[in-house]
Design a protein around this motif. Structure first.
Motif, short mmCIF file in Angstrom:
data_model
loop_
_atom_site.label_atom_id
_atom_site.label_comp_id
_atom_site.label_asym_id
_atom_site.label_seq_id
_atom_site.Cartn_x
_atom_site.Cartn_y
_atom_site.Cartn_z
N ILE A 236 -24.67 -20.90 -6.52
CA ILE A 236 -26.00 -20.81 -6.17
C ILE A 236 -26.11 -20.28 -4.76
N GLY A 237 -27.15 -19.15 -4.70
CA GLY A 237 -27.32 -18.60 -3.44
C GLY A 237 -28.78 -18.89 -2.92
N SER A 238 -29.06 -18.95 -1.73
CA SER A 238 -30.33 -19.27 -1.21
C SER A 238 -30.67 -18.49 -0.12
N ILE A 239 -31.94 -18.20 0.36
CA ILE A 239 -32.41 -17.75 1.62
C ILE A 239 -33.21 -18.55 2.51
N THR A 240 -33.39 -19.92 1.90
CA THR A 240 -34.18 -20.77 2.53
C THR A 240 -33.57 -22.17 2.70
N ASP A 241 -32.42 -22.45 2.17
CA ASP A 241 -32.11 -23.88 2.12
C ASP A 241 -30.36 -23.81 2.12
N ALA A 242 -29.83 -24.28 3.48
CA ALA A 242 -28.63 -24.22 3.91
C ALA A 242 -27.80 -25.08 2.91
N ALA A 243 -28.37 -26.10 2.07
CA ALA A 243 -27.69 -26.69 1.20
C ALA A 243 -27.01 -25.89 0.18
N ALA A 244 -27.50 -24.78 -0.27
CA ALA A 244 -26.86 -24.04 -1.20
C ALA A 244 -25.39 -23.57 -0.81
N ARG A 245 -25.06 -23.54 0.49
CA ARG A 245 -23.75 -23.44 0.93
C ARG A 245 -23.18 -24.61 1.34
N ASP A 246 -23.88 -25.69 1.97
CA ASP A 246 -23.24 -26.85 2.75
C ASP A 246 -22.89 -27.87 1.61
N THR A 247 -23.72 -28.04 0.54
CA THR A 247 -23.74 -28.95 -0.64
C THR A 247 -22.80 -28.64 -1.74
N TYR A 248 -23.59 -27.17 -2.19
CA TYR A 248 -23.01 -26.82 -3.47
C TYR A 248 -21.95 -25.67 -3.34
N GLY A 249 -21.46 -25.36 -2.22
CA GLY A 249 -20.37 -24.26 -1.93
C GLY A 249 -20.81 -22.97 -2.28
#
Length: 307
Positions: A236-249
């Motif tokens: 998952i990649g996002s430009i709006t939601d850091a959960a893409a990195r912090d929750t989903y790796g």
């Protein structure tokens, strides 16, 4: 020089057309650009309202705008990359918010620039840098490539339309969410459109029963349900939601100025693999109206200011 400026944070009313704004200083690794066109992005009105002041300092009066297409007018002390008269385009983001592109001239570090795509008009070229770099860097970091399936949220938006085209150029299959009014537009780009809203997961499953390899969140609010569509080992990649990195790796991307990436986008445009839809062109004195329209968030294609 003529420039749009603001001297305090606020709404559209803080913007004014300044007839005698000082010419920008040209640093040793910068060039002076005569602006032909400058595109509007959501970050422009967010910066004007002070939403970035926790990590980017504003030096008032501010000239807004980060996207530019124009002609090199003067060289810095050490800029062998360019010559006077070169046509360039770029994402002129520096470490402070101050001297932007909604003006007759802008000083731009050479690391933020590349030669303008020859196949594009000034207005089209100005619409590429920020949105195009965002899409390209997100696609690279999520390893989109041949044979991979990609779900692009807000696929008809400014970043989304570029993400669709770049992913397709890399050999991926693209499913894009959009309102039904934009489905024909997505089909014209080569994507398979689905309507967002209730039942989205089921609609995507009907197209991709085994799920997708990559989900690109370009709008926010999508990471509650759609991660269920991700295949094992997907990203998952996002430009709006850091959960893409912090929750989903996955990946969380804030676009960086990059000459090599701008050259890649220009090559895609010149080869016909990347087209730019310009929704409307405004004169410099109507920049406030362009920002209001961008803030409404319903425009398909880029809003551009002609200088």
């Amino acid at each position: 020089m003529r420039a749009i400026t603001y001297s305090r944070y606020g709404g559209p009313d803080v913007l004014e057309l300044t007839e005698d704004h000082p010419m920008p200083l040209v640093g040793p690794d910068s060039v002076l650009i005569r602006v032909r066109a400058a595109a509007v992005n959501p970050v422009d009105w967010k910066a004007r309202e002070g939403y970035l002041d926790s990590f980017v300092a504003a030096h008032f009066p501010v000239v807004p705008g980060w996207d530019v297409a124009g002609v090199v007018e003067r060289l810095g002390l050490d800029t062998p990359d360019y010559a006077v008269g070169d046509e360039v385009y770029g994402y002129v983001r520096t470490d402070v918010i101050s001297g932007g592109t909604f003006a007759e001239y802008v000083a731009a570090p050479v690391r933020t620039l590349a030669p303008k795509p020859t196949a594009l008009t000034w207005e089209e070229a100005a619409g590429v840098p920020l949105a195009g770099l965002t899409a390209l860097q997100l696609i690279r970091r999520t390893a989109v490539g041949p044979g991979r399936s990609v779900l692009v949220h807000a696929a008809a938006g400014g970043v989304g339309a570029f993400a669709v085209q770049i992913a397709l150029a890399r050999g991926a299959r693209v499913i894009g969410t959009a309102s039904p009014a934009n489905h024909d537009f997505l089909r014209s780009l080569g994507a398979e459109p689905v309507a967002y809203g209730d039942g989205l997961v089921e609609r995507v499953r009907a197209l991709a029963p085994e799920g997708v390899d990559v989900i690109l969140d370009l709008v926010g609010g999508t990471l509650d349900d759609t991660p269920a569509l991700l295949r094992t080992g997907g990203t998952i990649g996002s430009i709006t939601d850091a959960a893409a990195r912090d929750t989903y790796g996955g990946q969380y991307v804030w676009a960086r100025p990059d000459t090599t990436d701008l050259r890649e986008l220009a090559e895609l445009a010149d080869s016909g693999a990347l087209r730019v839809e310009v929704a409307r062109v405004y004169p410099l004195e109507e920049a406030a109206a362009a920002l209001v329209e961008n803030q409404r968030g319903h425009t398909r294609g880029k809003l551009v200011i002609r200088v």
